[in-house]
Design a protein around this motif. Structure first.
Motif, PDB file in Angstrom:
ATOM      1  N   CYS A   8    -115.344  27.054  78.345  1.00  0.00           N
ATOM      2  CA  CYS A   8    -115.851  27.395  77.023  1.00  0.00           C
ATOM      3  C   CYS A   8    -116.368  26.140  76.337  1.00  0.00           C
ATOM      4  O   CYS A   8    -115.715  25.091  76.371  1.00  0.00           O
ATOM      5  CB  CYS A   8    -114.744  28.028  76.184  1.00  0.00           C
ATOM      6  N   ARG A  14    -120.622  25.646  70.373  1.00  0.00           N
ATOM      7  CA  ARG A  14    -120.668  27.093  70.172  1.00  0.00           C
ATOM      8  C   ARG A  14    -121.489  27.438  68.929  1.00  0.00           C
ATOM      9  O   ARG A  14    -122.245  28.408  68.925  1.00  0.00           O
ATOM     10  CB  ARG A  14    -119.249  27.662  70.028  1.00  0.00           C
ATOM     11  N   ARG A  18    -124.761  29.764  69.000  1.00  0.00           N
ATOM     12  CA  ARG A  18    -124.854  30.983  68.187  1.00  0.00           C
ATOM     13  C   ARG A  18    -126.096  30.965  67.313  1.00  0.00           C
ATOM     14  O   ARG A  18    -126.760  31.992  67.165  1.00  0.00           O
ATOM     15  CB  ARG A  18    -123.602  31.124  67.330  1.00  0.00           C
ATOM     16  N   LEU A 144    -122.601  30.406  76.355  1.00  0.00           N
ATOM     17  CA  LEU A 144    -121.733  30.808  75.259  1.00  0.00           C
ATOM     18  C   LEU A 144    -120.633  31.759  75.715  1.00  0.00           C
ATOM     19  O   LEU A 144    -119.606  31.905  75.065  1.00  0.00           O
ATOM     20  CB  LEU A 144    -122.576  31.471  74.156  1.00  0.00           C
ATOM     21  N   SER A 146    -121.287  35.053  76.168  1.00  0.00           N
ATOM     22  CA  SER A 146    -121.554  36.284  75.432  1.00  0.00           C
ATOM     23  C   SER A 146    -122.232  37.297  76.344  1.00  0.00           C
ATOM     24  O   SER A 146    -123.406  37.156  76.688  1.00  0.00           O
ATOM     25  CB  SER A 146    -122.444  35.992  74.215  1.00  0.00           C
TER      26      SER A 146
END
Length: 224
Positions: A8, A14, A18, A144, A146
């Motif tokens: 991560c 991050r 985003r 990310l 996601s």
């Protein structure tokens, strides 16, 4: 690629990722709105089922993004997930039904698709832009962690495939007068729409639990 998925990213990274995702999505939605207006106008002028279907697909993509935005505006997005997926599915099914009927009318001779230089230019631009946007979003989403961003990047790539189908149909009609090529391209769009609608209805979108995306619980990093 392994560097993107080794773990991560830190909080600062991050945040950057985003913001990048939001920018990419905003650009994609804005482009789809412009694309829809041009495609629908050019399709109406040329009586092109392929261009009209292409424009409607752009609208569905915007509606899908709006449905996802509505879902994640709730305190508990998981409660809205099924409704959001149903909205997306019905949008794709509606698109497929309309385009199939419109293409059928052209094939039966009730409409005569005309040449559309504007449509050809639009499809060519989309074929160049969409794969690039898809690649950036997929790369960012993978780093990310996601799944929703990765899934959305796949939707954007499908738009590129549709652009290619529309471009081939319009060019064949323009060069050789093959009006049926326009209708075939439209039916290709309808086929993609049905496929995407079925996947949305079943929830087969490579989804990751919202609690995992927000970091509330751990999840395996390679779920897609």
């Amino acid at each position: 690629m392994s560097g993107e998925r080794s773990g991560c990213p830190d909080p600062v990274r991050r945040g950057v990722l985003r913001r990048r995702i939001r920018i990419i999505v905003a650009i994609t939605i804005g482009y789809n709105v412009v694309e829809a207006v041009i495609a629908l106008a050019a399709g109406a002028i040329a009586s092109s089922a392929a261009l009209i279907g292409f424009g409607l697909d752009s609208i569905v993509e915007v509606l899908s993004a709006a449905a996802i935005a509505w879902q994640f505006s709730a305190p508990d997005p998981e409660k809205r997930e099924r409704v959001a997926l149903r909205i997306i599915a019905f949008s794709f099914f509606g698109l497929a039904a309309y385009v199939t009927v419109d293409a059928g009318l052209s094939l039966l001779g009730f409409r005569d698709p005309q040449h559309s230089p504007v449509g050809i230019a639009l499809a060519a631009v989309s074929l160049a832009v969409m794969p690039f946007l898809s690649w950036i979003e997929r790369r960012t989403g993978r780093e990310l962690g996601s799944a929703s961003a990765v899934a959305d990047s796949k939707q954007t790539l499908i738009c590129a495939y549709l652009s290619a189908a529309v471009l081939v149909g319009l060019v064949l009609n323009a060069l050789f007068g093959w009006a049926s090529a326009d209708s075939v391209a439209a039916l290709v769009i309808a086929g993609f729409a049905v496929r995407e609608g079925m996947e949305a209805w079943k929830g087969d979108t490579c989804a990751m639990p919202v609690t995992a995306l927000t970091g509330d619980r751990a999840v395996e990093p390679d779920c897609c």
